[in-house]
Design a protein around this motif. Structure first.
Motif, PDB file in Angstrom:
ATOM      1  N   THR A 235       0.833  -1.207   0.000  1.00 53.08           N
ATOM      2  CA  THR A 235       0.000   0.000   0.000  1.00 53.08           C
ATOM      3  C   THR A 235       0.863   1.251   0.000  1.00 53.08           C
ATOM      4  O   THR A 235       0.612   2.201  -0.752  1.00 53.08           O
ATOM      5  N   TYR A 236       1.886   1.282   0.843  1.00 53.80           N
ATOM      6  CA  TYR A 236       2.769   2.448   0.891  1.00 53.80           C
ATOM      7  C   TYR A 236       3.513   2.629  -0.423  1.00 53.80           C
ATOM      8  O   TYR A 236       3.625   3.744  -0.948  1.00 53.80           O
ATOM      9  N   ARG A 237       4.029   1.537  -0.954  1.00 47.60           N
ATOM     10  CA  ARG A 237       4.832   1.649  -2.174  1.00 47.60           C
ATOM     11  C   ARG A 237       3.978   2.043  -3.373  1.00 47.60           C
ATOM     12  O   ARG A 237       4.464   2.711  -4.289  1.00 47.60           O
ATOM     13  N   GLU A 238       2.706   1.643  -3.369  1.00 43.95           N
ATOM     14  CA  GLU A 238       1.816   2.070  -4.447  1.00 43.95           C
ATOM     15  C   GLU A 238       1.616   3.575  -4.447  1.00 43.95           C
ATOM     16  O   GLU A 238       1.300   4.174  -5.475  1.00 43.95           O
ATOM     17  N   HIS A 239       1.802   4.196  -3.277  1.00 46.16           N
ATOM     18  CA  HIS A 239       1.712   5.651  -3.164  1.00 46.16           C
ATOM     19  C   HIS A 239       3.080   6.319  -3.242  1.00 46.16           C
ATOM     20  O   HIS A 239       3.210   7.513  -2.963  1.00 46.16           O
ATOM     21  N   GLY A 240       4.095   5.542  -3.601  1.00 44.22           N
ATOM     22  CA  GLY A 240       5.415   6.105  -3.830  1.00 44.22           C
ATOM     23  C   GLY A 240       6.246   6.339  -2.590  1.00 44.22           C
ATOM     24  O   GLY A 240       7.230   7.093  -2.631  1.00 44.22           O
ATOM     25  N   ASN A 241       5.881   5.677  -1.466  1.00 37.49           N
ATOM     26  CA  ASN A 241       6.609   5.877  -0.219  1.00 37.49           C
ATOM     27  C   ASN A 241       7.026   4.545   0.386  1.00 37.49           C
ATOM     28  O   ASN A 241       6.301   3.544   0.255  1.00 37.49           O
ATOM     29  N   PRO A 242       8.159   4.511   1.068  1.00 42.68           N
ATOM     30  CA  PRO A 242       8.503   3.306   1.820  1.00 42.68           C
ATOM     31  C   PRO A 242       7.622   3.226   3.062  1.00 42.68           C
ATOM     32  O   PRO A 242       7.173   4.259   3.584  1.00 42.68           O
ATOM     33  N   ALA A 299      -3.902  -4.859  -0.153  1.00 44.35           N
ATOM     34  CA  ALA A 299      -4.429  -5.954  -0.962  1.00 44.35           C
ATOM     35  C   ALA A 299      -3.442  -6.291  -2.067  1.00 44.35           C
ATOM     36  O   ALA A 299      -2.712  -5.425  -2.557  1.00 44.35           O
ATOM     37  N   VAL A 300      -3.428  -7.553  -2.448  1.00 44.65           N
ATOM     38  CA  VAL A 300      -2.580  -7.995  -3.556  1.00 44.65           C
ATOM     39  C   VAL A 300      -3.405  -8.243  -4.810  1.00 44.65           C
ATOM     40  O   VAL A 300      -2.847  -8.530  -5.873  1.00 44.65           O
ATOM     41  N   GLU A 301      -4.736  -8.137  -4.688  1.00 43.56           N
ATOM     42  CA  GLU A 301      -5.628  -8.236  -5.845  1.00 43.56           C
ATOM     43  C   GLU A 301      -6.673  -7.137  -5.754  1.00 43.56           C
ATOM     44  O   GLU A 301      -7.028  -6.695  -4.650  1.00 43.56           O
ATOM     45  N   ARG A 302      -7.159  -6.689  -6.897  1.00 43.94           N
ATOM     46  CA  ARG A 302      -8.170  -5.645  -6.947  1.00 43.94           C
ATOM     47  C   ARG A 302      -9.571  -6.265  -6.956  1.00 43.94           C
ATOM     48  O   ARG A 302      -9.869  -7.124  -7.783  1.00 43.94           O
ATOM     49  N   VAL A 303     -10.404  -5.847  -6.018  1.00 44.96           N
ATOM     50  CA  VAL A 303     -11.814  -6.228  -5.983  1.00 44.96           C
ATOM     51  C   VAL A 303     -12.613  -4.987  -5.628  1.00 44.96           C
ATOM     52  O   VAL A 303     -12.291  -4.295  -4.646  1.00 44.96           O
ATOM     53  N   ASP A 304     -13.625  -4.690  -6.405  1.00 44.08           N
ATOM     54  CA  ASP A 304     -14.428  -3.498  -6.178  1.00 44.08           C
ATOM     55  C   ASP A 304     -15.025  -3.513  -4.769  1.00 44.08           C
ATOM     56  O   ASP A 304     -15.609  -4.515  -4.345  1.00 44.08           O
ATOM     57  N   CYS A 305     -14.840  -2.413  -4.034  1.00 45.68           N
ATOM     58  CA  CYS A 305     -15.388  -2.195  -2.683  1.00 45.68           C
ATOM     59  C   CYS A 305     -14.697  -3.038  -1.607  1.00 45.68           C
ATOM     60  O   CYS A 305     -15.163  -3.064  -0.461  1.00 45.68           O
ATOM     61  N   LEU A 306     -13.603  -3.718  -1.947  1.00 44.72           N
ATOM     62  CA  LEU A 306     -12.917  -4.544  -0.959  1.00 44.72           C
ATOM     63  C   LEU A 306     -12.376  -3.707   0.200  1.00 44.72           C
ATOM     64  O   LEU A 306     -12.411  -4.139   1.356  1.00 44.72           O
TER      65      LEU A 306
END
Length: 388
Positions: A235-242, A299-306
């Motif tokens: 989650t952090y890395r997806e936002h560009g942060n460690p 999350a490691v997979e995308r699911v709507d509203c998860l």
């Protein structure tokens, strides 16, 4: 202060854990984030250390052999991980050729959870601790002192010590006495539109074949902790942060403070795909959970509203089933109101050494405070609950 002695140490290992936790348990608003185990894990895991910009100083106030008051102070060279934003103040200092950093912060690193910060046996000890902090900042030639997300008693002591107050808004869910019978009873308290939306969101997750399981305390397996950390770091890395917190920090939580954690794992076809970690404040005598704190998810997979299911609906259902009084959803996020987390005002206290900047900030806080009051009024008009 003739009867008192202030001692400042740089490591939580130099403070007796039982004495610290006994002070915390005596506060009106204790939380697991101020327990000795939590603060020690931040330090020992390398999560909050001088290398990451958090230089710890643990203030202790003694009368004889009795620990009367204590608090963590972090000398910082940045403003990351605080959630009470003072970047504009730092920029103004820089523009005038002044140094805003280092500054002193009384807070739980990376944790915007309101609660006791100045742990004290009584109001007199708390007031002396606040005064000692200001005096120490002056002697150390620090630009400022910031106590973040304090309890009411902390704010009173800080006000007496000359600190200025700043308000922010969070969103918390309340379980009204005697408590909802079940999740459907909770939904029944909401307006038709909000109830319909929640059911639609939950149905999307269920129709995607996602199922949840939860574990608490020592029942959380090492494999689940490892999977959770994978989600958290992603989650952090997806936002560009460690990530702020290291894997070792959560290892230490599993070993030294397991009772404070509740983990939800989402699975599809028997495979874990997401996780959310909740912290718990418990009744000291019974061990029953009183307050739940939404903390981390990934999350490691995308699911709507998860995200909504993992971070709100599953925890709320658990809170209702276990008689939890309050669920705190963390900083910011008006979208939480659609899930019945209502606005709550939180307070921090600030002291600035430079007189002219202190005056300017005081005027700014007056205007900002008026804006917060108006914002609260505006949010209050958008209640998700049925009209009385």
């Amino acid at each position: 202060m003739n009867d008192y002695v202030i001692r400042v140490v740089a490591s939580p290992s130099d403070v007796n854990p039982q004495a610290w936790n006994a002070l915390l348990a005596a506060q009106a608003e204790p939380s697991p984030f101020m327990r000795h185990e939590y603060l020690a894990a931040l330090h020992q895991s390398g999560s909050a250390t001088p290398e990451s910009g958090w230089t710890a100083q643990f203030f202790t106030l003694w009368r004889g052999d009795t620990l009367e008051a204590a608090c963590p102070v972090y000398v910082k060279d940045h403003s990351y991980g605080e959630y009470v934003f003072d970047w504009a103040w730092a920029n103004a200092y820089q523009q005038h050729g002044l140094a805003y950093y280092p500054k002193a912060t009384v807070a739980v690193p990376f944790t915007p959870v309101p609660g006791a910060r100045l742990l004290a046996r009584d109001a007199a000890g708390r007031a002396l601790l606040a005064q000692a902090l200001v005096a120490w900042c002056k002697e150390s030639e620090l630009s400022s002192l910031h106590l973040l997300f304090g309890a009411e008693a902390d704010i009173e002591a800080c006000t007496e010590a000359g600190l200025m107050l700043r308000h922010t808004v969070q969103f918390h869910w309340q379980n009204p006495a005697p408590g909802y019978a079940d999740f459907e009873a909770f939904l029944a308290s909401l307006s038709h539109d909000k109830r319909k939306k929640i059911r639609q969101e939950r149905r999307k997750v269920a129709d995607a074949g996602v199922r949840f399981r939860w574990s608490r305390g020592t029942d959380i397996s090492r494999a689940d902790w490892d999977f959770f950390y994978r989600c958290y770091a992603r989650t952090y890395r997806e936002h560009g942060n460690p990530p702020y917190l290291t894997r070792d920090f959560f290892h230490r939580m599993a070993d030294t403070l397991p009772e404070a954690w509740l983990l939800f794992v989402a699975e599809r076809e028997g495979k874990p795909i997401a996780a959310s970690l909740i912290a718990l404040a418990t009744d000291e005598s019974t061990g029953s959970p009183l307050v739940a704190y939404g903390r981390y998810w990934g999350a490691v997979e995308r699911v709507d509203c998860l995200h909504f299911e993992a971070c709100y609906y599953q925890p709320l259902a658990w809170c209702i089933a276990h008689g939890v009084q309050r669920f705190e959803g963390g900083a910011q996020g008006e979208h939480k109101m659609a899930r019945a987390l209502m606005p709550v005002k939180t307070t921090s206290a600030h002291w600035l050494a430079h007189p002219a900047f202190a005056d300017a900030v005081e005027r700014f806080l007056e205007r900002e405070g008026e804006g917060i009051e108006n914002y609260m009024d505006h949010l209050g008009e958008r209640s998700p609950f049925k009209a009385a």
